[in-house]
Design a protein around this motif. Structure first.
Motif, PDB file in Angstrom:
ATOM      1  N   VAL A 130      -1.046  16.232  -3.759  1.00 12.34           N
ATOM      2  CA  VAL A 130      -0.695  14.831  -3.569  1.00 12.34           C
ATOM      3  C   VAL A 130      -1.529  13.972  -4.509  1.00 12.34           C
ATOM      4  O   VAL A 130      -2.743  14.151  -4.630  1.00 12.34           O
ATOM      5  CB  VAL A 130      -0.943  14.415  -2.104  1.00 12.34           C
ATOM      6  N   THR A 131      -0.895  13.039  -5.195  1.00 16.48           N
ATOM      7  CA  THR A 131      -1.616  12.124  -6.077  1.00 16.48           C
ATOM      8  C   THR A 131      -2.506  11.214  -5.239  1.00 16.48           C
ATOM      9  O   THR A 131      -2.087  10.716  -4.202  1.00 16.48           O
ATOM     10  CB  THR A 131      -0.621  11.281  -6.887  1.00 16.48           C
ATOM     11  N   PRO A 132      -3.763  10.988  -5.666  1.00 13.93           N
ATOM     12  CA  PRO A 132      -4.696  10.201  -4.835  1.00 13.93           C
ATOM     13  C   PRO A 132      -4.179   8.793  -4.546  1.00 13.93           C
ATOM     14  O   PRO A 132      -3.459   8.193  -5.331  1.00 13.93           O
ATOM     15  CB  PRO A 132      -5.966  10.171  -5.690  1.00 13.93           C
ATOM     16  N   ALA A 133      -4.586   8.296  -3.380  1.00 13.10           N
ATOM     17  CA  ALA A 133      -4.313   6.912  -2.997  1.00 13.10           C
ATOM     18  C   ALA A 133      -5.426   6.026  -3.529  1.00 13.10           C
ATOM     19  O   ALA A 133      -6.486   6.503  -3.943  1.00 13.10           O
ATOM     20  CB  ALA A 133      -4.213   6.786  -1.477  1.00 13.10           C
ATOM     21  N   VAL A 134      -5.185   4.722  -3.526  1.00 11.98           N
ATOM     22  CA  VAL A 134      -6.192   3.762  -3.971  1.00 11.98           C
ATOM     23  C   VAL A 134      -6.567   2.873  -2.791  1.00 11.98           C
ATOM     24  O   VAL A 134      -5.709   2.395  -2.059  1.00 11.98           O
ATOM     25  CB  VAL A 134      -5.686   2.927  -5.169  1.00 11.98           C
ATOM     26  N   HIS A 135      -7.868   2.700  -2.575  1.00  8.93           N
ATOM     27  CA  HIS A 135      -8.385   1.856  -1.497  1.00  8.93           C
ATOM     28  C   HIS A 135      -8.783   0.504  -2.092  1.00  8.93           C
ATOM     29  O   HIS A 135      -9.565   0.451  -3.058  1.00  8.93           O
ATOM     30  CB  HIS A 135      -9.597   2.496  -0.840  1.00  8.93           C
ATOM     31  N   VAL A 136      -8.272  -0.573  -1.507  1.00  5.27           N
ATOM     32  CA  VAL A 136      -8.540  -1.917  -2.006  1.00  5.27           C
ATOM     33  C   VAL A 136      -9.152  -2.739  -0.879  1.00  5.27           C
ATOM     34  O   VAL A 136      -8.577  -2.838   0.208  1.00  5.27           O
ATOM     35  CB  VAL A 136      -7.254  -2.602  -2.518  1.00  5.27           C
ATOM     36  N   ASN A 137     -10.324  -3.324  -1.138  1.00  5.70           N
ATOM     37  CA  ASN A 137     -10.976  -4.169  -0.146  1.00  5.70           C
ATOM     38  C   ASN A 137     -10.275  -5.518  -0.067  1.00  5.70           C
ATOM     39  O   ASN A 137      -9.925  -6.112  -1.094  1.00  5.70           O
ATOM     40  CB  ASN A 137     -12.451  -4.372  -0.509  1.00  5.70           C
ATOM     41  N   VAL A 138     -10.079  -5.997   1.142  1.00  4.86           N
ATOM     42  CA  VAL A 138      -9.401  -7.268   1.376  1.00  4.86           C
ATOM     43  C   VAL A 138     -10.379  -8.239   2.018  1.00  4.86           C
ATOM     44  O   VAL A 138     -11.052  -7.904   3.006  1.00  4.86           O
ATOM     45  CB  VAL A 138      -8.166  -7.081   2.281  1.00  4.86           C
ATOM     46  N   SER A 139     -10.474  -9.436   1.453  1.00  9.31           N
ATOM     47  CA  SER A 139     -11.372 -10.462   1.979  1.00  9.31           C
ATOM     48  C   SER A 139     -10.707 -11.226   3.110  1.00  9.31           C
ATOM     49  O   SER A 139      -9.476 -11.340   3.188  1.00  9.31           O
ATOM     50  CB  SER A 139     -11.762 -11.424   0.852  1.00  9.31           C
TER      51      SER A 139
END
Length: 881
Positions: A712-721
């Protein structure tokens, strides 16, 4: 492509282990089966073109490939090529033609097997699975038709279309008939018995013999359809598949030897007869298989429904909480019960726990007016909620009510929900928990909840409420210098020396004396509070001006400078005071924070003094203005860069995701981490714009990462303010970014800090639920650092928890940190949530996490945050390996 058999089959469902089924003996058995079926099909083929009516060897080869382990597929493919070629050679075809047919057969099986296993186990349980089977069959026979046609064209210089057309029909019929036997499908005989199944199969065989016997030429082949439909309606998919194969064998054999209407019309050795047989078999399959699958799917749904109903009844009866089934009453039960008639509820059924709670005989309670037992305000409130549920404007109600019972009044926590109309008209189910003891305890604790247990002053909770109330009571701020709220944060100087020299008991007595002195200094509208330790706060609710506050601070400094005598010992404790001034719009958190910062400035300035917060605040404001201007210019000039830190699988070290981290390449100060400027972005309102840029850039990078076929291609984690969440349309913005970048929703994880999740509003909760339903992951970041209870995980639509790095860092030496990590691992596992441990820096930490059951980690052990292009190259290298 194909998935390993070990990932698709549960051990309890295998007939043979993969190393046995696909060992030397197993492969020889498959090869022999392919050769035998191929030879038989070629022998029975019409002599005018030599193409079989149907090719069952294609089904056997495809089934073998679908379940073959990865390391045995090449052997299976080679066996199919060789055995198919040998069968064609055995009936006299040239070696190059035989080899071309064999290679085409193997390629066809590989294509069909790959398409059927692309989404996991090959199964035939729904109509979608059947459509997938038909589509895979169509793709496979197209490959076979082109291969066979080209082989014939290269051999004879002609015959491409005739061969391709005939092969497509032949192999299409074979695959549709045989592949269901190799797929996960409902078996057995459905609701019918084995005797009926045997009778139905016998009837089908008799009909085939009658219709396709030698010399019979009447066009009555349709007579088998009612019998096949009978089987599809009554028996499982596996039984129907076996019957179709039996039909295919009989029809093919009879037609080849002058039996049936097809041979009577065109001759037993004609290609037209073979084509009609193929079409007949395909029609039988396309009529009976969808019916059988649909009926099996319906039976499964009914079984689930019946099981759910049984579970509900069992849960109702055996529940540890009170359960009652209620019905809307249609009138008063007696004199004086008119109030019950409007929205009242009668008892239909209740379990033993509810009967004991109501202190009555279960038989006598059935049919009694339950809502008549409630106090009048609760009765009217519940009646209103019942009307809302009947009108469809409410899905249920939860609250506490006072219930009058023969044993006395008690408080009951009630969760009331309407039942579906199919269960009965105007029925409700109530879950009841006796909370009388808890309410009594709460009432006893209420008096103590607002007070410090040692000094009797207000505690932190009451102080927050009083500050907010004082700010709300201020008149509008029409001019500078008007009245305001003053907060004096008082920290005793060198109080540690008191504890060290006289002990904590004497130190507590000193704190009590300090509290007594503070009380003597208060005005009628002032409040003194103890936050903990040696920290005190004095609140002046409505200070006339700043001079008034400074006068109060001077009085506190003087009052606490005199020695305090405790137990015959004199202690001199001074105080450092931080002053914060608040006008309309201020908050308790802001004022306490500002006063605390000013107090530390007083400590740094030599102690035993008061410092007003406004001086330091001005300095920070100057910095904020400068950084804000530079940050806005950085956004315009593209000075912000994305760095990525991998999230790895602790079991094999594979990268499963990456957290996107923003960096600012300042033209003068170099590369700046967020700690140097993010606070300004939050304060000046730049976070929505900055957060939108981070989200889009992260999705663009992730969409371009190399994709692996096997992993599986890696996911991306994005921080949300929190600032981003306050902007309307956040959910729409996320969907738009995904659509424009082409990143699948399942490869995006939005991270929220625990503090943000602790203050989620109803509107925001709905937005988060919308994102989750779309397949976007939601992670609780830095979990364990806030004050939210563990139950908050259940209330929020999160899919992942990230353990704060301080617990990971201390888990090897601190039993409390290890206990917290262990609890989170077990809790997330039981709730089906993913868990990521942050801040993993040593191999020992990684091994300890893996032993606890944690499967994913992030930290310097594997990689520090790296530029996006470096991370991309690492991924590409991993894919190539």
């Amino acid at each position: 492509m194909f998935r390993p058999a070990s990932r698709r089959l549960r051990p309890g469902r295998r007939l043979l282990a993969p190393d046995v089924a696909y060992g030397p003996l197993g492969v020889l058995t498959i090869a022999a089966g392919v050769f035998g079926l191929s030879y038989l099909a070629v022998v029975l083929a019409p002599p005018d073109n030599g193409v079989a009516a149907w090719w069952p060897a294609a089904g056997l080869a495809t089934i073998a490939l679908m379940w073959a382990p990865r390391d045995r597929r090449a052997v299976v493919v080679a066996s199919v090529v060789i055995m198919s070629a040998l069968a064609n050679l055995a009936v006299g075809r040239p070696w190059h033609v035989a080899l071309g047919y064999g290679a085409s057969n193997a390629l066809e099986s590989a294509v069909v097997a790959a398409l059927l296993t692309r989404r996991g186990r090959p199964r035939l349980a729904t109509l979608d699975d059947l459509f997938r089977l038909v589509g895979a069959t169509a793709a496979g026979v197209l490959v076979m038709g082109v291969g066979a046609g080209l082989t014939q064209l290269l051999a004879d210089g002609a015959g491409f279309l005739v061969t391709a057309r005939t092969v497509v029909a032949s192999h299409g019929a074979a695959l549709l008939l045989t592949l269901p036997l190799g797929m996960r499908a409902p078996g057995g005989t459905g609701r019918a018995g084995r005797l009926e199944a045997a009778a139905q199969l016998a009837a089908v065989c008799v009909a085939i013999v009658v219709i396709f016997r030698p010399g019979q030429g009447l066009p009555v082949s349709f007579l088998t359809m009612p019998l096949l439909v009978w089987g599809a309606l009554r028996f499982g998919v596996k039984v129907v598949s076996v019957e179709l194969i039996v039909v295919a064998l009989l029809v093919t054999s009879f037609s080849r030897f002058d039996g049936g209407p097809f041979a009577a019309e065109f001759g037993a050795t004609s290609t037209a007869t073979a084509s009609l047989v193929q079409a007949y078999l395909v029609c039988c399959a396309l009529v009976t298989l969808p019916l059988a699958v649909s009926i099996a799917q319906r039976r499964a749904a009914l079984a689930r429904s019946e099981a759910s109903e049984r579970l509900f009844r069992q849960g109702f009866r055996d529940s540890l909480v009170g359960m009652a089934m209620l019905r809307l009453c249609d009138g008063a039960h007696g004199p004086g019960e008119e109030a019950h008639a409007e929205g009242g509820l009668d008892v239909v059924q209740l379990n033993d726990v509810a009967a004991r709670m109501l202190a009555g005989d279960p038989a006598a309670l059935v049919g009694a007016p339950w809502t008549a037992l409630l106090a009048e305000p609760d009765r009217h409130e519940l009646a209103a909620r019942v009307r809302e549920m009947l009108a469809g404007t409410s899905e249920g109600w939860h609250g506490e009510v006072a219930v009058a019972t023969p044993a006395g009044d008690l408080w009951v926590d009630v969760a009331l929900s309407p039942l579906a109309a199919s269960a009965g008209e105007n029925l409700f189910v109530a879950q009841m928990v006796d909370v009388t003891a808890r309410r009594a305890a709460e009432e006893r604790l209420t008096a103590q909840a607002q007070r410090d247990s040692l000094t009797g002053l207000a505690n932190r909770s009451r102080l927050h409420g009083e500050i907010d109330a004082a700010v709300a009571a201020l008149p509008p701020d029409e001019a500078d210098g008007g009245p305001g709220v003053a907060v004096l944060f008082c920290d005793l100087d060198d109080f540690k020396d008191v504890n060290d020299s006289a002990g904590h008991t004497e130190g507590d007595r000193v704190l009590v004396r300090v509290a007594e002195r503070l009380r003597t200094l208060l005005g009628p509208d002032d409040l003194a509070a103890r936050l903990g330790g040696d920290e005190f706060v004095v609140l002046r609710r409505c200070a006339r001006d700043r001079a008034d506050v400074e006068q109060l601070a001077s009085a506190v400094l003087a009052g606490l400078s005199a020695p305090i005598v405790v137990g015959g010992h004199g202690f001199t404790v001074g105080v450092s005071i931080g002053i914060a001034w608040g006008g309309p719009g201020a908050s308790a958190d802001d004022l306490l924070r500002d006063a605390d910062a000013a107090m530390y400035a007083a400590k740094a300035g030599g102690k035993r003094r008061a410092v007003t917060f406004s001086d330091e605040h001005r300095a920070r404001a100057v910095r904020a203005v400068r950084v804000e201007a530079e940050l806005r210019r950085a956004l315009e000039l593209g000075q912000l860069e994305m760095y990525l830190q991998p999230v790895v699988d602790l079991r094999d070290g594979a990268t499963v995701a990456a957290e996107a981290l923003v960096r600012w390449r300042h033209p003068d100060r170099g590369l700046l981490e967020p700690g140097a400027w993010l606070d300004v972005a939050e304060a000046c309102g730049l976070m929505p714009e900055l957060g939108a840029w981070i989200l889009r850039r992260s999705c663009e990078l992730a969409a371009a990462w190399p994709q692996s076929v096997a992993e599986v291609t890696p996911a991306v984690h994005v921080n949300v303010s929190a600032r981003q969440l306050e902007v309307p349309g956040f959910v729409a913005d996320v969907h738009r970014v995904l659509a424009e970048t082409g990143l699948p929703p399942a490869r995006l994880v939005l991270e929220f800090t625990e503090t943000q999740l602790d203050t989620v509003s109803e509107a925001l909760l709905a937005d988060l639920a919308t994102l989750r339903r779309a397949g976007i992951g939601l992670a609780a970041d830095d979990f364990g650092t806030g004050y939210s209870p563990l139950t908050r995980i259940i209330e929020l639509p999160i899919s992942m928890v990230k353990v704060d790095q301080r617990f990971v860092a201390g888990m090897l030496d601190d039993v409390r940190s290890q206990a917290i990590v262990t609890t989170l691992v077990r809790l997330t596992d039981s709730l089906g949530l993913a868990l990521v441990a942050e801040g993993v820096e040593t191999q020992e930490q990684a091994q300890a996490l893996q032993m606890l059951g944690c499967t994913a980690g992030q930290g310097f052990l594997w990689s520090r945050p790296v530029p996006a292009d470096v991370f991309h190259e690492r991924l590409r290298g991993a894919v190539l390996r």
